[in-house]
Design a protein around this motif. Structure first.
Motif, PDB file in Angstrom:
ATOM      1  N   ARG A   1      26.428 -59.851  58.563  1.00 42.23           N
ATOM      2  CA  ARG A   1      27.199 -58.613  58.349  1.00 42.23           C
ATOM      3  C   ARG A   1      27.812 -58.140  59.663  1.00 42.23           C
ATOM      4  O   ARG A   1      28.975 -57.749  59.727  1.00 42.23           O
ATOM      5  N   ARG A   2      27.014 -58.221  60.721  1.00 43.78           N
ATOM      6  CA  ARG A   2      27.507 -57.804  62.044  1.00 43.78           C
ATOM      7  C   ARG A   2      28.661 -58.710  62.490  1.00 43.78           C
ATOM      8  O   ARG A   2      29.669 -58.242  63.009  1.00 43.78           O
ATOM      9  N   ALA A   3      28.512 -60.004  62.261  1.00 43.27           N
ATOM     10  CA  ALA A   3      29.547 -60.966  62.672  1.00 43.27           C
ATOM     11  C   ALA A   3      30.859 -60.707  61.932  1.00 43.27           C
ATOM     12  O   ALA A   3      31.933 -60.658  62.540  1.00 43.27           O
ATOM     13  N   VAL A   4      30.764 -60.545  60.595  1.00 47.67           N
ATOM     14  CA  VAL A   4      31.972 -60.373  59.783  1.00 47.67           C
ATOM     15  C   VAL A   4      32.663 -59.032  60.073  1.00 47.67           C
ATOM     16  O   VAL A   4      33.877 -58.914  59.928  1.00 47.67           O
ATOM     17  N   ASN A   5      31.891 -58.054  60.504  1.00 48.09           N
ATOM     18  CA  ASN A   5      32.483 -56.752  60.838  1.00 48.09           C
ATOM     19  C   ASN A   5      32.993 -56.672  62.281  1.00 48.09           C
ATOM     20  O   ASN A   5      33.463 -55.627  62.728  1.00 48.09           O
ATOM     21  N   THR A   6      32.913 -57.783  63.008  1.00 50.14           N
ATOM     22  CA  THR A   6      33.404 -57.834  64.379  1.00 50.14           C
ATOM     23  C   THR A   6      34.928 -57.733  64.408  1.00 50.14           C
ATOM     24  O   THR A   6      35.607 -58.415  63.658  1.00 50.14           O
ATOM     25  N   LYS A   7      35.431 -56.876  65.281  1.00 53.50           N
ATOM     26  CA  LYS A   7      36.886 -56.724  65.422  1.00 53.50           C
ATOM     27  C   LYS A   7      37.324 -57.359  66.746  1.00 53.50           C
ATOM     28  O   LYS A   7      36.952 -56.884  67.815  1.00 53.50           O
ATOM     29  N   LEU A   8      38.081 -58.435  66.655  1.00 54.12           N
ATOM     30  CA  LEU A   8      38.624 -59.102  67.829  1.00 54.12           C
ATOM     31  C   LEU A   8      40.096 -59.392  67.581  1.00 54.12           C
ATOM     32  O   LEU A   8      40.486 -59.713  66.453  1.00 54.12           O
ATOM     33  N   ASP A   9      40.902 -59.305  68.620  1.00 55.42           N
ATOM     34  CA  ASP A   9      42.349 -59.542  68.469  1.00 55.42           C
ATOM     35  C   ASP A   9      42.661 -60.978  68.062  1.00 55.42           C
ATOM     36  O   ASP A   9      43.722 -61.245  67.485  1.00 55.42           O
ATOM     37  N   ASN A  10      41.753 -61.898  68.380  1.00 50.18           N
ATOM     38  CA  ASN A  10      42.024 -63.323  68.113  1.00 50.18           C
ATOM     39  C   ASN A  10      41.236 -63.871  66.926  1.00 50.18           C
ATOM     40  O   ASN A  10      41.105 -65.084  66.761  1.00 50.18           O
ATOM     41  N   LEU A  11      40.695 -62.960  66.082  1.00 49.08           N
ATOM     42  CA  LEU A  11      39.830 -63.388  64.979  1.00 49.08           C
ATOM     43  C   LEU A  11      40.317 -62.819  63.646  1.00 49.08           C
ATOM     44  O   LEU A  11      40.534 -61.620  63.510  1.00 49.08           O
ATOM     45  N   VAL A  12      40.475 -63.709  62.652  1.00 48.97           N
ATOM     46  CA  VAL A  12      40.911 -63.301  61.309  1.00 48.97           C
ATOM     47  C   VAL A  12      39.902 -63.815  60.282  1.00 48.97           C
ATOM     48  O   VAL A  12      39.492 -64.974  60.335  1.00 48.97           O
ATOM     49  N   PHE A  13      39.523 -62.927  59.342  1.00 57.76           N
ATOM     50  CA  PHE A  13      38.755 -63.361  58.181  1.00 57.76           C
ATOM     51  C   PHE A  13      39.713 -63.373  57.001  1.00 57.76           C
ATOM     52  O   PHE A  13      40.162 -62.320  56.541  1.00 57.76           O
ATOM     53  N   ALA A  14      40.041 -64.569  56.527  1.00 54.07           N
ATOM     54  CA  ALA A  14      41.083 -64.712  55.499  1.00 54.07           C
ATOM     55  C   ALA A  14      40.543 -64.532  54.087  1.00 54.07           C
ATOM     56  O   ALA A  14      41.320 -64.411  53.139  1.00 54.07           O
ATOM     57  N   GLY A  15      39.209 -64.518  53.911  1.00 56.65           N
ATOM     58  CA  GLY A  15      38.622 -64.403  52.577  1.00 56.65           C
ATOM     59  C   GLY A  15      38.774 -65.691  51.784  1.00 56.65           C
ATOM     60  O   GLY A  15      39.106 -66.739  52.334  1.00 56.65           O
ATOM     61  N   TYR A  16      38.529 -65.590  50.484  1.00 60.49           N
ATOM     62  CA  TYR A  16      38.638 -66.770  49.621  1.00 60.49           C
ATOM     63  C   TYR A  16      40.107 -67.145  49.458  1.00 60.49           C
ATOM     64  O   TYR A  16      40.963 -66.290  49.222  1.00 60.49           O
ATOM     65  N   VAL A  17      40.414 -68.418  49.579  1.00 58.96           N
ATOM     66  CA  VAL A  17      41.780 -68.918  49.336  1.00 58.96           C
ATOM     67  C   VAL A  17      41.686 -70.156  48.443  1.00 58.96           C
ATOM     68  O   VAL A  17      40.645 -70.805  48.358  1.00 58.96           O
ATOM     69  N   GLU A  18      42.782 -70.483  47.794  1.00 64.45           N
ATOM     70  CA  GLU A  18      42.841 -71.667  46.936  1.00 64.45           C
ATOM     71  C   GLU A  18      42.851 -72.946  47.796  1.00 64.45           C
ATOM     72  O   GLU A  18      43.208 -72.893  48.985  1.00 64.45           O
ATOM     73  N   PRO A  19      42.465 -74.095  47.204  1.00 64.39           N
ATOM     74  CA  PRO A  19      42.440 -75.364  47.960  1.00 64.39           C
ATOM     75  C   PRO A  19      43.754 -75.681  48.683  1.00 64.39           C
ATOM     76  O   PRO A  19      43.745 -76.280  49.747  1.00 64.39           O
ATOM     77  N   GLU A  20      44.875 -75.253  48.101  1.00 64.22           N
ATOM     78  CA  GLU A  20      46.185 -75.489  48.722  1.00 64.22           C
ATOM     79  C   GLU A  20      46.256 -74.890  50.133  1.00 64.22           C
ATOM     80  O   GLU A  20      46.811 -75.492  51.047  1.00 64.22           O
ATOM     81  N   MET A  21      45.646 -73.690  50.305  1.00 61.06           N
ATOM     82  CA  MET A  21      45.665 -73.043  51.621  1.00 61.06           C
ATOM     83  C   MET A  21      44.703 -73.726  52.598  1.00 61.06           C
ATOM     84  O   MET A  21      44.964 -73.787  53.794  1.00 61.06           O
ATOM     85  N   ILE A  22      43.594 -74.248  52.076  1.00 64.29           N
ATOM     86  CA  ILE A  22      42.690 -75.022  52.950  1.00 64.29           C
ATOM     87  C   ILE A  22      43.424 -76.258  53.451  1.00 64.29           C
ATOM     88  O   ILE A  22      43.359 -76.609  54.638  1.00 64.29           O
ATOM     89  N   LYS A  23      44.152 -76.904  52.544  1.00 65.68           N
ATOM     90  CA  LYS A  23      44.964 -78.066  52.923  1.00 65.68           C
ATOM     91  C   LYS A  23      46.017 -77.665  53.961  1.00 65.68           C
ATOM     92  O   LYS A  23      46.280 -78.399  54.917  1.00 65.68           O
TER      93      LYS A  23
END
Length: 332
Positions: free
Chosen positions: A209-231
């Motif tokens: 929870r602490r890690a995911v709530n970290t705010k850094l200018d160079n860090l993005v949490f994109a959440g769930y994406v479809e396989p096309e976006m992983i590709k």
């Protein structure tokens, strides 16, 4: 020969690695022209069961009484369970007992790797079971580098052409190495970091929870994406990090191999015997080692091993998985 592929709570599991593995099973059976159904009310000869929940257990018991043959697919072990969500560590011994109760109903057990096979063979009650290791497989026709998708990936997440992009994939659980991933983003502000995947934070440990709530200018949490976006990320990112602490296989790293994406995995037992450091993969032991390997990679000090890594993906193609499953079914 008709197979019932049974997965309890399939909708809930759809966004997980297990959900992906089950879709691969269907494609593998289609490749081999093996008739299958997803409906337990249909007639069938072999029950291939993917989950260890109560309905799955009861269905296996019923099939046993009816004289049906059972393939129990062991996607989970106590080892990968205990580093997952909150309280998993405390209840893992009970979870192991339940797994043994479920898996022992199988005439045979299938599990993704020789490593998970060794773990299961060490469980009291499964020592004498016939256990096959069969990869969850990879769609080689789908997972390959795509320059158009690479551009779309950078555009969607506002990465410039010269940005060095490091990405990770996994649920919000400690086992996936997300805590170390965030720490690396903190230590290496000169690179961009993006994490794909989601699970409810309410079920996560305090560290996660602490890690995911970290705010850094160079860090993005994109959440769930479809396989096309992983590709797309596999095509447009510069480096895939797989800092997982435990796996029964780890589909994302095979996807990276298929896309000929440079990657660094954690040096853990699951990857012994198929990934070799500096030959077909780069490995790191801990967060300091990851930091050094990342710097070495971008400084051009690590060899390009992507062609050798691609051979790992080829060995785990859906086609080969289908042939192995046919052999197992026919043996029953």
């Amino acid at each position: 020969m008709k197979v019932l592929l049974y997965t309890e709570n399939e909708k809930m599991l759809g966004k997980s690695g297990l959900g992906k593995a089950i879709k691969h099973q269907m494609k593998a059976l289609e490749e081999e022209k093996i008739e299958y159904t997803l409906n337990p009310k249909d007639d069938y000869d072999i029950l291939h069961i993917n989950t260890y929940f109560l309905k799955s257990y009861l269905l296996a018991k019923k099939a046993k009484k009816m004289g049906k043959k059972i393939v129990y697919h062991a996607h989970s072990t106590e080892e990968d369970f205990k580093s997952g969500f909150i309280f998993c560590k405390q209840i893992s011994p009970l979870f192991k007992k339940w797994l043994i109760k479920c898996y022992s109903l199988g005439d045979v057990i299938v599990t993704p790797t020789p490593y998970s096979k060794r773990l299961l063979q060490g469980y009291k009650g499964l020592e004498n079971k016939k256990i096959y290791d069969v990869s969850n497989g990879i769609e080689l026709d789908f997972f390959k580098k795509d320059e158009k998708l690479a551009e779309e990936f950078r555009k969607k997440y506002n990465f410039k052409k010269n940005d060095k992009v490091i990405f990770g994939v996994g649920l919000y659980i400690e086992r996936k190495g997300i805590v170390d991933f965030v720490e690396l983003a903190r230590r290496l502000p000169e690179y961009k970091f993006i994490w794909f995947g989601y699970s409810p934070l309410a079920a996560a440990t305090k560290k996660v929870r602490r890690a995911v709530n970290t705010k850094l200018d160079n860090l993005v949490f994109a959440g769930y994406v479809e396989p096309e976006m992983i590709k797309a990320a596999m095509s447009g990112g510069d480096l895939f990090l797989f800092p997982t602490l435990e796996e029964t296989e780890g589909i994302p790293i095979i996807e990276a191999c298929a896309c000929k994406q440079n990657a660094i995995v954690r040096d853990i037992p699951i990857f012994e015997g198929w990934f070799y450091d500096g030959k077909n993969m780069h490995k790191a032991k801990d967060v300091d080692d990851f930091e050094n390997k990342i710097k070495d990679f971008f400084d051009g000090k690590l060899p390009d091993v992507t062609e050798e890594a691609y051979k790992v993906a080829k060995e785990r193609s859906i086609k080969k998985v289908g042939k192995k499953l046919r052999h197992i079914y026919e043996s029953l």
